[in-house]
Design an enzyme around this catalytic site. Structure first.
Site, PDB file in Angstrom:
ATOM      1  N   ASN A 263      50.942  38.442  40.302  1.00 58.31           N
ATOM      2  CA  ASN A 263      51.681  37.591  40.865  1.00 58.31           C
ATOM      3  C   ASN A 263      51.035  37.518  42.541  1.00 58.31           C
ATOM      4  O   ASN A 263      50.522  38.561  43.052  1.00 58.31           O
ATOM      5  CB  ASN A 263      53.245  38.434  41.291  1.00 58.31           C
ATOM      6  CG  ASN A 263      53.489  38.802  39.911  1.00 58.31           C
ATOM      7  OD1 ASN A 263      53.769  38.011  39.047  1.00 58.31           O
ATOM      8  ND2 ASN A 263      53.837  40.139  40.000  1.00 58.31           N
ATOM      9  N   HIS A 294      40.271  43.241  38.700  1.00 53.80           N
ATOM     10  CA  HIS A 294      40.826  41.862  37.741  1.00 53.80           C
ATOM     11  C   HIS A 294      41.754  41.069  38.491  1.00 53.80           C
ATOM     12  O   HIS A 294      41.981  39.980  38.806  1.00 53.80           O
ATOM     13  CB  HIS A 294      41.041  42.416  36.510  1.00 53.80           C
ATOM     14  CG  HIS A 294      41.674  41.429  35.623  1.00 53.80           C
ATOM     15  ND1 HIS A 294      40.837  41.154  34.490  1.00 53.80           N
ATOM     16  CD2 HIS A 294      42.729  40.859  35.426  1.00 53.80           C
ATOM     17  CE1 HIS A 294      41.614  40.125  33.892  1.00 53.80           C
ATOM     18  NE2 HIS A 294      42.619  39.925  34.355  1.00 53.80           N
ATOM     19  N   GLU A 295      43.039  41.923  38.924  1.00 53.33           N
ATOM     20  CA  GLU A 295      44.208  41.142  39.552  1.00 53.33           C
ATOM     21  C   GLU A 295      43.730  40.699  40.802  1.00 53.33           C
ATOM     22  O   GLU A 295      44.415  39.636  41.198  1.00 53.33           O
ATOM     23  CB  GLU A 295      45.423  42.381  39.428  1.00 53.33           C
ATOM     24  CG  GLU A 295      45.790  43.066  38.328  1.00 53.33           C
ATOM     25  CD  GLU A 295      46.168  41.890  37.272  1.00 53.33           C
ATOM     26  OE1 GLU A 295      46.536  40.832  37.259  1.00 53.33           O
ATOM     27  OE2 GLU A 295      45.700  42.476  36.109  1.00 53.33           O
TER      28      GLU A 295
HETATM   29 ZN   LIG Z   1      44.309  38.797  34.192  1.00 55.20          ZN
END
Ligand SMILES: [Zn+2]
Length: 857
Positions: A263, A294-295
């Site tokens: 998000n 990654h996020e």
């Molecule tokens: Zn992802």
């Protein structure tokens, strides 16, 4: 949804009281309506709508709202045709999500909290809107929450006031975002204000950073917060653009379906990835770094530039998977992060060898395809394919292409074609059309290339012949006639000298000469850069394996992957494999030393009779026991050593069933759990990397009373790691009566939704319990599915994936036959499960006589 009606901004007012069963809201969506319409569609699922109005410059019209499809499509009916700018206002209430999707509740220690998980298509359960990735618009969000609660969303809070005993929190207007990246969290949280990330060359403002956890867990966020700055900085310098949002919050969610969710500005994680105490293993810390990177990469790739449609969601995930390794490699140059990426690429080749494998860029024909888009093909194959093309184009050119793409589409949406076009345009070494067609050959067709190499020395050098086909294992009905455009790099060597040759294999076959002396060895996948398996004549294999000291760890991993491929396709027999094993096991690299365990476990689990198992236990122990002497059982901070230790202990205790080791592990389990003593957890009494294996062995050896003790510890703890390892051991209960009892935990409110897999999957996989679990699952499937997000229902066909016989295969097909259409992602997952059973049967049969011969020696 079409483009007749486009949302240009949202205003959401949501009243969220986690103590209640429902929430309510008012959504105002500014629209551009292209041509006069008297009705149009948007998304909304299970919303109880009380009022709908459409406002134009000169009128306020009463409209109606009707959900017309269970997937969450709603129709807005207007009293007259309208076009141009208009504002749609909807008042509604809705129940909190029943499983870990939409806006849902979690309780811990008597406190209620609310969290969201909207990707892929669950934002529509929280607010009406245009729930497709390409519709990006700014959001103005106001949350009305109990006075003592904290409210979090994607942007910073700009004001908060008390009104009618509630707190009204206004958030700053967001940059354009798609609905799936919106997030809310409400509860009496611990909020850890971390020092803002300082200004850099690329970012001229400080970046506020906070960590959010449920009450009492805030102090466990320090490690994750501490590690954030270097990753953000590394990503900013890669992209050449600052972190795109006004703040960054990282939230630890006690019950969460995925690992984490990107998000915008409010990233959510399952607790075990974000909360650390001083007993955390180096493996767990590394997992956090890879997931966090990654996020954070998604904040650009996915959030700043979003796919136009779900068919390109793969690019989000492939890119973030690959980018995490690039970011971590630049932050910790000696961390060997590339091995993690290579390992994932090699692992996913098993599922990419199925006839039912999907292509990376899969057309989205139904919501089934959205659900199956989040699989290993997207993450691991996609990551490996990007790494291959980065190697092919060169790091600098590749990065320039990424930057140009990012600049053209920032705050907007783009397709994979846009991305590939930019990569091609930025290449200073390769023709555009070659880059584009090669890339497309990997994303637009399924499966895995097999490159057969043969070589012949001549007076001038060596003649090399490459031939490509689609790889399939024994028992497969797949058509091998498939051609990719494969960037191939070979290395060749003689003595201490080696050299590398890269070329593009565009045809089925290619013949070429390498000048110079005849090499002593040829490695067909230099630096493990290519996403393919290779095969050679045994003589070439032997030359390569004799020179394994000239190959780096990644290359050895690729070599072992190709040997596995040869074993699975019947081109390598057990005797040969076992004759190579000692050399592999002697390796200093744990990835190499532990590689033979997979095939050994297959022989043990799938092929051996009880009598043969006893002989195998002895043989396997002979292979591996002395290796364990090297690592010992003591706690180590050396991650590689710890990984070797973990794999050895599990293999020697659970497969080779070594009695002395099992006795030591039982002792460790007893000391750790205070069993028969004070009944308390003693973290210092265990090596955290092997404690779960120790608990599993103790479940076998100590029986029901110990299982009850573990359950008491699990339920008495709010620590996700303690709960995970105790429940995992309980899930390994093999005693049939006790197993029957523990399977009922899947329905227990004492387990979090994301914990039921710790019970269900070991029970479905183990030889001792899988028949009974399958019976039980068929009777209880409806109750099981109640605990699982709908988007994951199709994955439950994996409950049948441990079978290796035709009779059970028929049962599975019959059972799922009628209901699979109602399980999102079901048809493809079922086909894969059934196909895996075919392959297992063929592989076991093919190698049976070889195993018996080897055991007879
Ligand atoms: Zn992802």
């Amino acid at each position: 949804m079409g483009t007749d009606v486009i949302p240009t901004s949202y205003q959401l007012n949501l009243k969220i009281v986690p103590e209640l069963d429902q929430f309510s809201g008012r959504a105002a969506i500014e629209l551009e309506i292209a041509e006069p319409l008297s009705h149009f569609y948007l998304h909304g699922k299970n919303l109880e709508v009380s009022k709908v109005q459409l406002l134009t410059a000169d009128s306020r019209l009463d409209a109606s709202y009707e959900q017309v499809d269970k997937s969450g499509i709603a129709r807005i009916n207007l009293p007259q045709a309208i076009s141009g700018s208009a504002r749609l206002e909807i008042e509604y209430s809705a129940p909190f999500g029943q499983s870990l999707e939409g806006l849902y509740k979690v309780s811990e220690s008597g406190e209620d909290y609310a969290f969201t998980q909207f990707e892929a298509i669950d934002a529509r359960k929280a607010f009406p809107g245009f729930d497709e990735p390409g519709f990006k618009a700014p959001f103005d969000i106001t949350l009305i929450v109990p006075e003592n609660h904290v409210a979090i969303s994607n942007t910073p809070e700009i004001s908060s006031e008390l009104k009618d005993g509630m707190k009204v929190v206004h958030f700053a207007t967001s940059k354009p975002l798609p609905a799936y990246l919106i997030a809310f969290a409400v509860g009496d949280f611990d909020v850890v204000e971390w020092p803002s990330l300082p200004v850099t060359d690329i970012r001229s403002r400080e970046l506020p950073l906070r960590g959010i956890a449920v009450k009492g867990k805030g102090e466990q966020l320090a490690y994750a917060l501490e590690g954030t700055n270097t990753i953000v900085t590394a990503l900013e310098s890669y992209f050449g653009t600052p972190y795109p949002w006004a703040k960054l919050d990282i939230l630890a969610v006690p019950d969460f379906a995925a690992g984490a969710m990107e998000n915008a500005g409010a990233i959510t994680y399952r607790e075990s990835l974000l909360l650390f105490d001083d007993t955390a293993t180096p493996q767990r810390k590394r997992r956090y770094k890879m997931v966090h990177a990654h996020e954070l990469a998604h904040q650009w790739f996915g959030d700043l530039v979003t796919p136009v449609w779900w068919n390109d969601i793969w690019l989000n995930e492939s890119f973030a998977t690959w980018m995490a390794f690039v970011a971590m490699e630049s932050t910790e140059p000696h961390g060997n992060y590339r091995r993690d990426l290579v390992s994932r690429g090699l692992k996913v080749m098993a599922s990419d060898s199925l006839v039912n494998a999907r292509q990376i860029r899969q057309p989205i024909l139904s919501n089934n395809d959205i659900s199956t888009a989040f699989d290993g093909i997207t993450y691991s194959k996609g990551g490996a394919v990007l790494a291959m093309f980065e190697n092919f184009l060169g790091r600098e050119d590749f990065r320039q292409g990424v930057r140009n793409y990012m600049q053209e589409f920032e705050y907007g949406a783009a397709t994979a074609d846009d991305f590939i076009r930019h990569l091609a345009a930025a290449s200073t070494s390769q023709p555009k059309d070659v880059v584009i067609s090669a890339f497309n050959s990997f994303i637009e067709q399924p499966g895995l290339p097999l490159i057969e190499m043969s070589s012949q020395c001549t007076d001038e050098g060596v003649n090399i012949k490459l031939r490509q086909s689609r790889y399939f294992p024994l028992g497969s009905s797949g058509d091998r006639d498939q051609v990719w455009k494969v960037p191939v790099c070979l290395s060749t060597g003689s003595g201490e000298i080696s050299s590398k040759t890269c070329l593009m294999l565009t045809q089925k076959e290619l013949d070429f000469e390498l000048p110079g002396a005849c090499p002593e060895w040829i490695m067909p996948n230099a630096n493990s850069a290519g996403y393919y398996r290779f095969s050679m004549l045994m003589d070439d294999w032997n030359k390569l394996l004799t020179n394994s000291d000239k190959q780096n760890t990644e290359e050895m991993m690729a070599i072992l992957g190709s040997l596995t491929g040869a074993f699975n396709s019947g081109d390598l027999d057990i005797e040969t494999l076992m004759s190579i094993a000692p050399q592999l096991i002697a390796s200093q690299d744990w990835q190499v030393a532990t590689a033979p365990m997979d095939q050994m476990s297959f022989m043990y689990d799938r092929m051996a009779t009880d009598g043969q198992k006893q002989v195998l236990e002895q043989r396997f122990a002979e292979f591996y026991s002395s290796k364990l002497d090297d690592t010992g059982l003591e706690v180590t901070e050396d991650r590689d050593k710890a990984s070797l230790q973990a794999a050895l202990v599990t293999f020697l205790a659970e497969t080779a069933k070594q009695p002395e080791l099992r006795a030591v592990l039982v002792k460790m389990a007893v000391a750790y759990t205070g069993y028969g003593r004070d009944g308390e957890i003693h973290p210092a009494a265990a090596n955290p990397i092997i404690i779960e294996t120790a608990l599993t062995v103790a479940v076998d050896e100590l029986g029901d009373d110990f299982v009850d003790h573990l359950l008491q510890l699990a339920l008495g703890s709010t620590d996700a790691v303690v709960r995970g390892r105790t429940l995992g051991a309980i899930g390994n209960t093999k005693d049939l009566n006790k197993a029957k009892e523990i399977r009922e935990l899947v329905f227990s409110a004492d387990l979090r939704d994301n914990e039921i897999y710790s019970i269900l999957f070991p029970q479905a996989m183990m030889a001792e319990t899988r028949d009974a679990t399958w019976e039980w699952f068929q009777k209880n499937i409806d109750m099981v599915l109640k605990r699982i997000p709908e988007e994951s229902w199709g994955r439950m066909t994996a409950v049948g994936s441990a079978f290796c016989d035709a009779e059970k295969q028929v049962e599975i097909e019959d059972f799922f036959g009628d209901r699979i259409g109602d399980m999102m992602g079901g048809p493809r997952n079922l086909a894969k499960t059934l196909e895996s059973i075919d392959l297992c049967i063929a592989k076991a049969q093919h190698h049976q006589a070889e195993m018996e011969a080897w055991l007879g020696q």
